[in-house]
Write an enzyme that holds these catalytic residues in place. Structure first.
Site, PDB file in Angstrom:
ATOM      1  N   ASP B  33       0.822  -1.217   0.000  1.00  0.00           N
ATOM      2  CA  ASP B  33       0.000   0.000   0.000  1.00  0.00           C
ATOM      3  C   ASP B  33       0.853   1.263   0.000  1.00  0.00           C
ATOM      4  OD1 ASP B  33      -2.446  -1.407   0.176  1.00  0.00           O
ATOM      5  OD2 ASP B  33      -2.016  -1.782   2.296  1.00  0.00           O
ATOM      6  N   HIS B  34       2.104   1.080   0.264  1.00  0.00           N
ATOM      7  CA  HIS B  34       2.993   2.238   0.413  1.00  0.00           C
ATOM      8  C   HIS B  34       4.169   2.063  -0.534  1.00  0.00           C
ATOM      9  CE1 HIS B  34       5.877   5.033   2.351  1.00  0.00           C
ATOM     10  NE2 HIS B  34       4.827   5.603   2.878  1.00  0.00           N
ATOM     11  N   PHE B  35       3.978   2.202  -1.899  1.00  0.00           N
ATOM     12  CA  PHE B  35       2.784   2.790  -2.484  1.00  0.00           C
ATOM     13  C   PHE B  35       2.219   1.838  -3.535  1.00  0.00           C
ATOM     14  CE2 PHE B  35       5.503   6.223  -1.053  1.00  0.00           C
ATOM     15  CZ  PHE B  35       4.615   7.030  -0.373  1.00  0.00           C
TER      16      PHE B  35
END
Lengths: 128, 177
Positions: B33-35
């Protein structure tokens, strides 16, 4: 070391510890009200002063941090007469007249000023 | 289960220095999710270790050093992050080396300087390269400090240094903590 040298070094310590602008660190500035210091910053300031000046500062020697836990000095959230006397003796230049009208212990950190630190360092270096 | 952001302690000089290693893995879910990829904007997935977790790794490294100094008698809490600088992104597959050096101990807490170095295995010949530094202040938490803050009656046991940290030290070859 002259008083001006001490002031400059103390200013450097406070700029570093509190992330404030150099020009905001005036002698009369309150560490809490004007410079935004929080309780843990006092520990940080003590550590940084030791590094900057090469001396050791005993616990409670600069900021009376165990003050609030002493029932002789603080009772029901208010600083007692003994407590006020202690603060006066510790910080002779302090104007406690408005504080004495409502001596809440929570207001004690607000009394600490830049000048108090400079005085402390000057005295400490003088008696070394 | 505790959020462990160091994998192994590789050096411990009591009250002086502690060095720990963190291997960054694509198996860490947050990296997805990052990123994440942004198809609409044509951006590919770019997994980067969040800098806040580098701070956490440094804080855990420093925290163990501070806790060890008192034989884990105190609950040691991170009280202040001074300057933090990170000059490079950290990608999966890298190894981070956190070095915590004690600057000052007293009854109230400790001041620690931390340094993070990265080994990029694709450029192993360069070895560990320093990519950041931090100043940390730790405080010994006790009941008198939290009185009046609605936090009276802290647990009697040491809730900071539980089994996870002790296992980590033991498994790193530093004996029973």
């Amino acid at each position: 070391m002259t008083r001006a040298d001490i002031e400059a070094k103390v200013r450097g310590v406070l700029v570093d510890a509190l992330a404030v602008d150099d020009e905001d660190v005036t002698l009369k500035a309150s560490l809490v009200r004007d410079l935004g210091a929080e309780s843990i910053d006092f520990l940080d300031i003590v550590f940084k002063l030791e590094q900057a000046f090469g001396f050791k500062i005993g616990e409670g020697e600069l900021f009376p941090n165990s003050f609030a836990q002493d029932p002789k000095f603080v009772s029901a959230g208010k600083v007692t007469g003994d407590g006020v006397a202690f603060l006066k003796q510790r910080m002779p230049k302090l104007d406690l007249s408005s504080f004495e009208k409502d001596p809440s212990v929570s207001k004690v950190p607000g009394l600490f000023t830049v000048e108090m630190i400079v005085d402390f360092v000057e005295k400490k270096l003088g008696t070394h | 289960m505790r959020w462990m952001w160091i994998d192994r302690v590789i050096e411990l000089v009591p009250r002086t220095r502690l060095v720990a290693i963190k291997n960054v893995s694509l198996a860490e879910e947050h990296l997805h999710d990052h990123f994440a990829a942004d198809i609409g904007r044509g951006l590919p997935a770019t997994p980067v270790m969040p800098a806040s977790l580098v701070v956490e790794g440094l804080a855990q490294t420093g925290g163990i050093l501070v806790g060890h100094a008192s034989g884990f008698a105190y609950n040691v809490v991170l009280a202040k992050v001074g300057k933090f600088e990170l000059t490079r992104d950290v990608f999966p597959g890298a190894t981070l080396r956190y070095t915590a050096t004690a600057e000052r101990f007293d009854d109230a807490g400790a001041s620690i300087r931390g340094e993070v170095a990265m080994l990029d295995h694709a450029r192993a010949a360069e070895g560990f390269v320093t990519i950041g530094s931090i100043e940390l202040i730790f405080s010994h938490l006790n009941n008198s400090m939290v009185a009046g803050a609605g936090l009276e009656n802290l647990p009697a046991h040491n809730f900071v240094f539980g089994e996870s940290f002790k296992s980590l030290l033991r498994n790193s070859g530093f004996g029973e903590a």
